[in-house]
Design a protein around this motif. Structure first.
Motif, PDB file in Angstrom:
ATOM      1  N   ASP A 168       0.858  -1.189   0.000  1.00  0.00           N
ATOM      2  CA  ASP A 168       0.000   0.000   0.000  1.00  0.00           C
ATOM      3  C   ASP A 168       0.893   1.236   0.000  1.00  0.00           C
ATOM      4  N   ASN A 169       0.834   2.033  -1.083  1.00  0.00           N
ATOM      5  CA  ASN A 169       1.737   3.192  -1.172  1.00  0.00           C
ATOM      6  C   ASN A 169       1.386   4.295  -0.175  1.00  0.00           C
ATOM      7  N   GLN A 170       0.223   4.150   0.499  1.00  0.00           N
ATOM      8  CA  GLN A 170      -0.141   5.132   1.525  1.00  0.00           C
ATOM      9  C   GLN A 170       0.227   4.644   2.928  1.00  0.00           C
ATOM     10  N   GLY A 171       0.810   3.427   2.995  1.00  0.00           N
ATOM     11  CA  GLY A 171       1.282   2.912   4.277  1.00  0.00           C
ATOM     12  C   GLY A 171       0.183   2.630   5.278  1.00  0.00           C
ATOM     13  N   ARG A 172      -0.952   2.171   4.804  1.00  0.00           N
ATOM     14  CA  ARG A 172      -2.072   1.901   5.717  1.00  0.00           C
ATOM     15  C   ARG A 172      -1.973   0.503   6.326  1.00  0.00           C
ATOM     16  N   ARG A 173      -2.654   0.377   7.479  1.00  0.00           N
ATOM     17  CA  ARG A 173      -2.686  -0.931   8.142  1.00  0.00           C
ATOM     18  C   ARG A 173      -3.661  -1.846   7.406  1.00  0.00           C
ATOM     19  N   GLN A 174      -3.272  -3.114   7.256  1.00  0.00           N
ATOM     20  CA  GLN A 174      -4.079  -4.069   6.505  1.00  0.00           C
ATOM     21  C   GLN A 174      -4.266  -5.347   7.329  1.00  0.00           C
ATOM     22  N   THR A 175      -5.479  -5.872   7.326  1.00  0.00           N
ATOM     23  CA  THR A 175      -5.755  -7.167   7.941  1.00  0.00           C
ATOM     24  C   THR A 175      -6.002  -8.180   6.834  1.00  0.00           C
ATOM     25  N   SER A 176      -5.309  -9.309   6.902  1.00  0.00           N
ATOM     26  CA  SER A 176      -5.461 -10.337   5.870  1.00  0.00           C
ATOM     27  C   SER A 176      -5.538 -11.708   6.520  1.00  0.00           C
ATOM     28  N   PHE A 177      -6.036 -12.672   5.756  1.00  0.00           N
ATOM     29  CA  PHE A 177      -6.299 -13.998   6.305  1.00  0.00           C
ATOM     30  C   PHE A 177      -5.729 -15.089   5.399  1.00  0.00           C
ATOM     31  N   ALA A 178      -5.396 -16.222   6.008  1.00  0.00           N
ATOM     32  CA  ALA A 178      -4.986 -17.413   5.268  1.00  0.00           C
ATOM     33  C   ALA A 178      -5.525 -18.632   6.005  1.00  0.00           C
ATOM     34  N   ALA A 179      -5.929 -19.628   5.244  1.00  0.00           N
ATOM     35  CA  ALA A 179      -6.466 -20.860   5.832  1.00  0.00           C
ATOM     36  C   ALA A 179      -5.418 -21.956   5.771  1.00  0.00           C
TER      37      ALA A 179
END
Length: 370
Positions: free
Chosen positions: A207-218
Motif C-alpha cells: 500500500d503506497n499510503q502505508g495503511r494498516r491491513q488485515t489479511s487472512f490465510a487458511a
C-alpha cells in the motif's frame, strides 16, 4: 534467585517419567523394536523399497523413543547423585549445575509428554498441509507465503522432511495456495492443531499510503493415506485435467502438459499437483492427497454423526485460531489457548513449539471435558 528444593524437584521428575512410561508402555515398545529389527534384517527387505523405507523409518523412530526414555531415567539418577555429593562437600557451583540440569530434564520430559497426548486414529501419520490465501488481496497471498516459510523452517528445525507438492502463485506477489508433505512420526497429530484461519495485521508493504491491513490465510492439515486404508474411489467419479506447470509471473516451468488437476465430483474435492517431473508422478501424488482428504472427510462425517447422537455439544474449534499482529504492536496470540509471544520474527521464522504444545494440551483437555 530462589533456592532449589532438590528432593521435591527430583520426585516430580520421577513421577512425570513414570506417567510417560506407563502411557508409552515401554515393554510393548521394546517388543516393537525387536520385531522391526528382525524385519529390517531380512535379506529381501529392499526388494520392496517403499515397504523397506517404511520399516526402517518406524524402527528409527521407535529406537529413538526408547533411547530417550532410557537416557532420561539415567539423567535423573545422575543428577540425584550429583546433588548428594554437592551437599556432602558444600559445593554451591555443582548445586547450581544440578539445578540447570533439572530444568533441562523437565523440558525434555514436557516434550515427551506431548507425544503421549497424540492418541488419535491417524496421529502417527505423515501430514499433508495446504495453505490458501483468504480475504486481504495481495497481502493475503503474501501472508500465505510467509506461513509456508514458517512451517518449513519449523519442520527443518526438527530435521523433518518437507516436500512441496504444489504451488499456485498469485499475480502480484505471494501464493494463492501451496500444498506440502511432512514426513515424520506423529507429523499429522502434531500439526493438526494448526488447522484453521490465521490472521495477519500489519502496515501493508503493498500500500503506497502505508495503511494498516488485515489479511487472512487458511491452513488445512490431513493425514497421509496408507495402502492399508480403505478408501474406494470410483474412476467414473473423477474429472482429470492436465495443463502446463507454471511459476511466478507465468514463467514456464515445464514444456509439456505435466501438471494434473483431479476433481472428485461427488464431494467437489479438487487436488492439483505440478511439482513432480512427469504427468504420471503428478497424478500419483494428486491421487494420494485426494484419498487422504476423502479419508479425513469420512472421519469428520462419522464424528459429526456421533456428536449428533450425543446431543448438543459446544464446538471446541473456531475458524480463526491465531492472530499475528505486527502493527501497532508486536504480538502473536493463539485465540484458543491464550498462548502469546512478543517476538513475532522468531515465530514467523519457525519458533512454533510453544503454540503447538499449548494447542495439543488444550485439545486433550477439551476432549476430556466433553
Amino acid at each position: 534467585m530462589a533456592e532449589t528444593d532438590f528432593p521435591t524437584e527430583l520426585r516430580s521428575l520421577r513421577s512425570t517419567l513414570t506417567r510417560i512410561t506407563d502411557v508409552t508402555d515401554v515393554d510393548k515398545l521394546r517388543d516393537e523394536v525387536a520385531e522391526l529389527s528382525e524385519r529390517a534384517a531380512a535379506p529381501d527387505l529392499w526388494d520392496d523399497q517403499a515397504n523397506a523405507q517404511k520399516i526402517t523409518s518406524q524402527l528409527s523412530h521407535k529406537q529413538s523413543e526408547l533411547e530417550r526414555l532410557t537416557k532420561l531415567a539415567g539423567r535423573i539418577d545422575d543428577v540425584e547423585l550429583m546433588v548428594e555429593m554437592a551437599h556432602e562437600e558444600g559445593d554451591q557451583e555443582v548445586l547450581s549445575d544440578a539445578a540447570q540440569e533439572i530444568e533441562s530434564i523437565r523440558k525434555a520430559l514436557a516434550s515427551l509428554e506431548i507425544v503421549t497426548l497424540l492418541a488419535g486414529e491417524y496421529d502417527e501419520r505423515d501430514a499433508v498441509v495446504t495453505i490458501r490465501s483468504g480475504a486481504g488481496g495481495v497481502d493475503a497471498a503474501d501472508f500465505a507465503e510467509m506461513l509456508l516459510r514458517m512451517y518449513t523452517r519449523w519442520a527443518e528445525r526438527r530435521d523433518w522432511t518437507v516436500k512441496v507438492l504444489d504451488t499456485s502463485y498469485a499475480e502480484e506477489a505471494g501464493l494463492k495456495s501451496a500444498t506440502f508433505e511432512i514426513k515424520a512420526p506423529y507429523a499429522f497429530g502434531t500439526l493438526s492443531v494448526e488447522a484453521g484461519t490465521h490472521r495477519l495485521v500489519r502496515i501493508s508493504p503493498f500500500d503506497n499510503q502505508g495503511r494498516r491491513q488485515t489479511s487472512f490465510a487458511a491452513v488445512e492439515v490431513i493425514p497421509l493415506i496408507e495402502g492399508t486404508d480403505s478408501i474406494d474411489i470410483d474412476e467414473n467419479d473423477l474429472k482429470i485435467d492436465v495443463y502446463r506447470s507454471s511459476g511466478p509471473g507465468g514463467q514456464s516451468v515445464n514444456t509439456t502438459d505435466s501438471a494434473v488437476r483431479i476433481t472428485h465430483l461427488p464431494t467437489g474435492t479438487v487436488v492439483s499437483m505440478q511439482n513432480e517431473k512427469s504427468q504420471i508422478q503428478n497424478r500419483a501424488a494428486a491421487m494420494r492427497v485426494l484419498e487422504s482428504r476423502l479419508l479425513l472427510l469420512k472421519q469428520q462425517e462419522e464424528a459429526a454423526e456421533k456428536k449428533e447422537m450425543a446431543g448438543d455439544i459446544k464446538a471446541s474449534w473456531g475458524d480463526q485460531i491465531r492472530s499475528y499482529v505486527l502493527h501497532p504492536y508486536q504480538m502473536v496470540k493463539d485465540l484458543r489457548t491464550e498462548h502469546e509471544v512478543g517476538n513475532t520474527s522468531a515465530v514467523l521464522d519457525g519458533d512454533l513449539d510453544g503454540f503447538i504444545d499449548a494447542g495439543i494440551r488444550w485439545r486433550a483437555q477439551s476432549l476430556l471435558e466433553n
